[in-house]
Design a protein around this motif. Structure first.
Motif, PDB file in Angstrom:
ATOM      1  N   ALA A  43       0.779   4.810   8.213  1.00 36.31           N
ATOM      2  CA  ALA A  43       0.019   5.426   7.087  1.00 36.31           C
ATOM      3  C   ALA A  43      -1.003   4.488   6.791  1.00 36.31           C
ATOM      4  N   ASN A  44      -0.938   3.179   6.777  1.00 35.97           N
ATOM      5  CA  ASN A  44      -2.063   2.078   6.715  1.00 35.97           C
ATOM      6  C   ASN A  44      -2.994   2.270   7.802  1.00 35.97           C
ATOM      7  N   GLU A  45      -2.776   2.320   9.029  1.00 37.47           N
ATOM      8  CA  GLU A  45      -3.541   2.572   9.869  1.00 37.47           C
ATOM      9  C   GLU A  45      -4.274   3.791   9.870  1.00 37.47           C
ATOM     10  N   LEU A  46      -3.843   4.680   9.594  1.00 37.69           N
ATOM     11  CA  LEU A  46      -4.642   5.993   9.531  1.00 37.69           C
ATOM     12  C   LEU A  46      -5.547   5.858   8.305  1.00 37.69           C
TER      13      LEU A  46
ATOM     14  N   TYR B 172       0.825  -1.312   0.118  1.00 36.29           N
ATOM     15  CA  TYR B 172      -0.080  -0.007  -0.074  1.00 36.29           C
ATOM     16  C   TYR B 172       0.793   1.172  -0.007  1.00 36.29           C
ATOM     17  N   THR B 173       1.809   1.473   0.837  1.00 39.43           N
ATOM     18  CA  THR B 173       2.790   2.507   0.889  1.00 39.43           C
ATOM     19  C   THR B 173       3.914   2.419   0.067  1.00 39.43           C
ATOM     20  N   GLY B 174       4.363   1.149  -0.439  1.00 40.69           N
ATOM     21  CA  GLY B 174       5.486   0.849  -1.096  1.00 40.69           C
ATOM     22  C   GLY B 174       6.773   1.181  -0.561  1.00 40.69           C
TER      23      GLY B 174
ATOM     24  N   LEU C  56      -7.294  11.503   5.687  1.00 38.79           N
ATOM     25  CA  LEU C  56      -8.080  11.346   6.847  1.00 38.79           C
ATOM     26  C   LEU C  56      -8.923  12.609   7.116  1.00 38.79           C
ATOM     27  N   LEU C  57      -8.182  13.832   7.059  1.00 43.83           N
ATOM     28  CA  LEU C  57      -8.663  15.110   7.122  1.00 43.83           C
ATOM     29  C   LEU C  57      -9.552  15.516   6.190  1.00 43.83           C
ATOM     30  N   ASP C  58      -9.318  15.098   5.010  1.00 41.17           N
ATOM     31  CA  ASP C  58     -10.475  15.386   3.866  1.00 41.17           C
ATOM     32  C   ASP C  58     -11.631  14.822   4.117  1.00 41.17           C
TER      33      ASP C  58
ATOM     34  N   SER D 130      -1.596  10.251   4.117  1.00 43.67           N
ATOM     35  CA  SER D 130      -2.761   9.524   5.046  1.00 43.67           C
ATOM     36  C   SER D 130      -3.262  10.562   5.878  1.00 43.67           C
ATOM     37  N   VAL D 131      -2.586  11.561   6.618  1.00 42.36           N
ATOM     38  CA  VAL D 131      -3.187  12.431   7.290  1.00 42.36           C
ATOM     39  C   VAL D 131      -4.092  13.221   6.579  1.00 42.36           C
TER      40      VAL D 131
END
Length: 339
Positions: A189-192, A5-7, A233-235, A229-230
């Motif tokens: 990043a995946n958890e977020l 997912y993140t590479g 999430l905020l979007d 990811s942040v």
């Protein structure tokens, strides 16, 4: 073991008689020591050129004056990266120059602040200290036994009466805990991306110490993934509160100075602050809080410093009504009456 997912890449030597799929645990192999030549060793002599106190040649005291109007106005620039120093201690309480801080000296105050909230703590052992402090200080927060290794996690505490859920999870590799189950190596990043978010969701992140033995490019790549990811999430949940705990200073012996120095940690911390500026997240300045205190520097600061970090954190979760905002409200009411 590149994350799909993140590479994020991570490689291991393949055992001769086993496949990579048999991997069950992740652990550190230690550090290469005796890196200095005999000439370089002369630069690291205790009581000669390290651990030598530098005495002040000027005044030996500081006079603290009340905030003036201009300084009160400057608090509107809360979380500005340009404010230095960001605060000071007075009677063991942190007085920030970038935010109004309420001091949560009673467990009931913390419970009232966190009631109905889900708090996610992601990162290393320095943010795990927040989990440990809150769980031990707030009597209604009961830790559930998940069978996790003591220093690794994941950990979970619940206050059923006040509907509080507190979680801790360590970040993905590189991580220097003694042993971590491979299945528990989750990237932040995946958890977020799995969190729905909302006004009752609070997220605290710290990631720095375990990257001190890697090139800065590795750290930048990790921060970029977390930043994306942040923003996602905020979007989708603009009311979610995201707080970054910065790095902190630590004790520096001859060997630690080579592979985990404050100088390199400060460079990582500077990059981290710039990476997350301007996207709607807040900072708890653990660096200044550990640097300014009279206690010896430690990778895991003493409880009084952790308590002040949490005061800053909780003041972002439950902002106090400031004297300045009260005056501004009165001013606006009087103005409306006059008009």
């Amino acid at each position: 073991f590149t994350d799909l997912y993140t590479g994020e890449p991570w490689f291991c030597y393949k055992p001769r008689k086993l496949s990579c799929a048999t991997r069950t645990s992740h652990y550190k192999g230690g550090y290469q020591k005796d890196l200095l030549t005999s000439e370089e060793s002369l630069l690291f002599q205790s009581d000669v050129n390290i651990k030598v106190p530098i005495f002040s040649s000027g005044p030996d005291r500081v006079i603290v004056r009340p905030l003036g109007h201009a300084e009160m106005d400057s608090l509107e620039r809360s979380q500005s990266l340009d404010v230095f120093p960001s605060g000071y201690y007075y009677q063991d309480e942190w007085r920030s120059r970038t935010q109004w801080i309420q001091h949560f000296n009673k467990s009931s105050d913390i419970t009232e602040c966190l009631q109905g909230k889900v708090i996610h703590l992601f990162g290393d052992s320095t943010v795990r200290q927040w989990f440990e402090y809150l769980t031990s200080f707030v009597p209604d927060l009961v830790e559930l036994n998940l069978g996790s290794p003591k220093n690794v996690g994941p950990f979970l505490s619940v206050d059923v009466k006040h509907n509080i859920l507190l979680k801790f999870r360590c970040h993905g590799p590189p991580i220097r805990f003694t042993t971590v189950f491979s299945s528990e190596l989750h990237y932040i990043a995946n958890e977020l991306d799995r969190i729905e978010g909302g006004r009752n969701t609070v997220i605290a992140i710290t990631i720095w110490s375990h990257f001190s033995t890697f090139p800065v490019e590795v750290y930048i790549r990790r921060l970029r993934n977390i930043r994306r990811s942040v923003i996602r999430l905020l979007d989708r949940s603009p009311k979610t509160l995201v707080i970054i705990r910065t790095a902190n200073v630590q004790e520096l012996g001859p060997e630690v100075s080579l592979f985990n120095s404050d100088w390199y940690s400060y460079q990582l911390d500077t990059i981290m602050r710039r990476m997350f500026s301007g996207i709607g997240v807040y900072f708890v300045d653990a660096w200044e809080m550990s640097l300014a205190h009279y206690l010896p520097h430690k990778l895991h600061p003493e409880e009084i410093i952790v308590k002040n970090q949490l005061d800053a954190f909780l003041s972002l979760v439950c902002p106090p009504e400031t004297y300045y905002s009260l005056l501004r409200g009165i001013h606006n009411q009087m103005r409306s009456l006059l008009l």
